[in-house]
Design a protein around this motif. Structure first.
Motif, PDB file in Angstrom:
ATOM      1  N   LEU A  81       5.038  30.526  10.041  1.00 52.00           N
ATOM      2  CA  LEU A  81       6.319  31.227  10.013  1.00 52.00           C
ATOM      3  C   LEU A  81       7.459  30.216   9.958  1.00 52.00           C
ATOM      4  O   LEU A  81       7.394  29.161  10.579  1.00 52.00           O
ATOM      5  CB  LEU A  81       6.487  32.111  11.250  1.00 52.00           C
ATOM      6  CG  LEU A  81       5.905  33.533  11.176  1.00 52.00           C
ATOM      7  CD1 LEU A  81       4.382  33.496  11.176  1.00 52.00           C
ATOM      8  CD2 LEU A  81       6.412  34.383  12.326  1.00 52.00           C
ATOM      9  N   ASN A  92      13.276  36.059   9.062  1.00 52.13           N
ATOM     10  CA  ASN A  92      12.702  37.123   9.886  1.00 52.13           C
ATOM     11  C   ASN A  92      11.587  37.816   9.111  1.00 52.13           C
ATOM     12  O   ASN A  92      11.533  37.781   7.880  1.00 52.13           O
ATOM     13  CB  ASN A  92      13.758  38.108  10.390  1.00 52.13           C
ATOM     14  CG  ASN A  92      14.605  38.707   9.291  1.00 52.13           C
ATOM     15  OD1 ASN A  92      14.767  38.130   8.220  1.00 52.13           O
ATOM     16  ND2 ASN A  92      15.156  39.871   9.554  1.00 52.13           N
ATOM     17  N   TYR A  93      10.686  38.449   9.871  1.00 51.88           N
ATOM     18  CA  TYR A  93       9.439  38.957   9.311  1.00 51.88           C
ATOM     19  C   TYR A  93       9.122  40.343   9.875  1.00 51.88           C
ATOM     20  O   TYR A  93       9.637  40.745  10.914  1.00 51.88           O
ATOM     21  CB  TYR A  93       8.275  38.015   9.659  1.00 51.88           C
ATOM     22  CG  TYR A  93       8.402  36.621   9.111  1.00 51.88           C
ATOM     23  CD1 TYR A  93       7.876  36.290   7.878  1.00 51.88           C
ATOM     24  CD2 TYR A  93       9.059  35.624   9.841  1.00 51.88           C
ATOM     25  CE1 TYR A  93       7.979  34.990   7.370  1.00 51.88           C
ATOM     26  CE2 TYR A  93       9.176  34.327   9.346  1.00 51.88           C
ATOM     27  CZ  TYR A  93       8.633  34.016   8.114  1.00 51.88           C
ATOM     28  OH  TYR A  93       8.749  32.743   7.614  1.00 51.88           O
ATOM     29  N   PHE A 122      10.860  38.109  18.542  1.00 57.48           N
ATOM     30  CA  PHE A 122      10.756  39.307  17.721  1.00 57.48           C
ATOM     31  C   PHE A 122      10.888  40.524  18.630  1.00 57.48           C
ATOM     32  O   PHE A 122      10.829  40.418  19.856  1.00 57.48           O
ATOM     33  CB  PHE A 122       9.427  39.342  16.952  1.00 57.48           C
ATOM     34  CG  PHE A 122       8.210  39.489  17.826  1.00 57.48           C
ATOM     35  CD1 PHE A 122       7.768  40.757  18.217  1.00 57.48           C
ATOM     36  CD2 PHE A 122       7.507  38.387  18.273  1.00 57.48           C
ATOM     37  CE1 PHE A 122       6.656  40.904  19.032  1.00 57.48           C
ATOM     38  CE2 PHE A 122       6.393  38.520  19.090  1.00 57.48           C
ATOM     39  CZ  PHE A 122       5.965  39.781  19.472  1.00 57.48           C
ATOM     40  N   LEU A 178      17.122  44.117  12.447  1.00 57.34           N
ATOM     41  CA  LEU A 178      16.806  43.300  11.271  1.00 57.34           C
ATOM     42  C   LEU A 178      18.078  42.717  10.656  1.00 57.34           C
ATOM     43  O   LEU A 178      18.102  41.559  10.231  1.00 57.34           O
ATOM     44  CB  LEU A 178      16.044  44.137  10.234  1.00 57.34           C
ATOM     45  CG  LEU A 178      14.576  44.429  10.551  1.00 57.34           C
ATOM     46  CD1 LEU A 178      14.051  45.546   9.671  1.00 57.34           C
ATOM     47  CD2 LEU A 178      13.712  43.179  10.384  1.00 57.34           C
ATOM     48  N   SER A 223      13.049  39.465  13.914  1.00 57.16           N
ATOM     49  CA  SER A 223      11.780  39.914  13.346  1.00 57.16           C
ATOM     50  C   SER A 223      11.330  41.146  14.125  1.00 57.16           C
ATOM     51  O   SER A 223      11.733  41.361  15.270  1.00 57.16           O
ATOM     52  CB  SER A 223      10.726  38.814  13.445  1.00 57.16           C
ATOM     53  OG  SER A 223      11.051  37.732  12.602  1.00 57.16           O
ATOM     54  N   CYS A 245       7.909  43.693  15.191  1.00 57.28           N
ATOM     55  CA  CYS A 245       6.456  43.867  15.255  1.00 57.28           C
ATOM     56  C   CYS A 245       6.150  45.353  15.389  1.00 57.28           C
ATOM     57  O   CYS A 245       6.638  46.012  16.320  1.00 57.28           O
ATOM     58  CB  CYS A 245       5.867  43.105  16.436  1.00 57.28           C
ATOM     59  SG  CYS A 245       4.102  43.435  16.681  1.00 57.28           S
ATOM     60  N   ILE A 305      11.904  41.517   3.430  1.00 59.45           N
ATOM     61  CA  ILE A 305      11.332  40.484   4.300  1.00 59.45           C
ATOM     62  C   ILE A 305       9.810  40.457   4.155  1.00 59.45           C
ATOM     63  O   ILE A 305       9.191  41.480   3.843  1.00 59.45           O
ATOM     64  CB  ILE A 305      11.715  40.695   5.782  1.00 59.45           C
ATOM     65  CG1 ILE A 305      11.231  42.067   6.283  1.00 59.45           C
ATOM     66  CG2 ILE A 305      13.213  40.545   5.975  1.00 59.45           C
ATOM     67  CD1 ILE A 305      11.429  42.276   7.778  1.00 59.45           C
TER      68      ILE A 305
END
Length: 253
Positions: free
Chosen positions: A71, A76-77, A100, A144, A149, A151, A182
């Protein structure tokens, strides 16, 4: 012998709930400060990772992590994983070093002490309530936009059928990932169900294997491609779980 084994598992399970609370009590003054404003979330996340390590290592679990891609702290993911156990939360916190936000079921907010801080810092959803689901999308978009990030366990909960390898995925995580362009990070938890399932008299200390797969990019993707990306993500995790099951069931020579 079976009675003794069951008794030891019950004691071990009770110890889990003790570990759930002790680090929170020890860090309580700090937690009250770092959850008082959203700008302190990175500091809160450090506390959350300490809490997670206390629980997993205190229960005799030790993570074994394989990363196919690293990462980037500046991005951001959307983090997605299979969901089979309460320890999925702790393992995710240990796995991901950068802060996150969890999107999780509202029932977690009812757990004494833990639930108070979970609700203050993460996004909870009542999956039976349409308004709650809509509010979650709005709040997740806001987080976001601020560079966090997210989850989400896209199965929407732990499947009632314990024999099910991987339940179908809900759309939310993929809709948000495409909207914000993303990357999606598929993650496989291999051992959590075996080590600490929702069946009370079960489980054992030991290794928790994790694989962080190559990211699935959403840049340039449109909402019409949501289903394709969702199934692609699910297949990455499902194929890994099936491969592991086959490997474990191989006859020994």
């Amino acid at each position: 012998m079976r009675i003794l084994k069951s008794a030891l598992i019950i004691i071990w399970r009770i110890w889990f709930y003790t570990l759930l609370v002790i680090p929170i009590l020890l860090m309580l003054p700090v937690l009250i400060i770092v959850t008082s404003a959203e700008r302190f979330y990175p500091q809160y996340y450090v506390c959350a990772r300490i809490w997670a390590k206390c629980i997993l290592y205190g229960m005799g679990f030790y993570p074994e992590i394989k990363r196919m891609q690293q990462l980037d702290p500046s991005r951001n993911y959307m983090l997605v994983a299979n969901h089979t156990s309460m320890i999925d939360i702790m393992l995710m916190l240990i796995l991901i070093k950068q802060p996150f936000i969890f999107v999780g079921k509202q029932e977690l907010a009812k757990i004494p002490l833990f639930g108070f801080f979970y609700k203050k810092t993460n996004i909870t959803v009542d999956r039976k309530c349409t308004k709650s689901r809509q509010d979650v999308v709005t709040e997740a978009q806001r987080r976001l936009d601020r560079g966090a990030s997210i989850c989400i366990f896209p199965e929407g909960g732990v499947p009632d059928d314990r024999s099910l390898v991987l339940d179908s995925f809900k759309d939310g995580a993929f809709r948000l990932a495409i909207a914000h362009q993303i990357p999606i990070v598929p993650i496989t938890f291999y051992d959590n169900k075996k080590r600490f399932s929702y069946k009370f008299i079960s489980g054992s200390p030991g290794k928790l294997r994790v694989k962080v797969h190559k990211f699935i990019e959403t840049e340039g993707k449109s909402p019409s491609q949501r289903r394709e990306i969702k199934e692609r993500t699910r297949n990455v995790i499902l194929n890994e779980l099936i491969k592991d099951l086959k490997s474990n069931n191989k006859p020994t020579s």
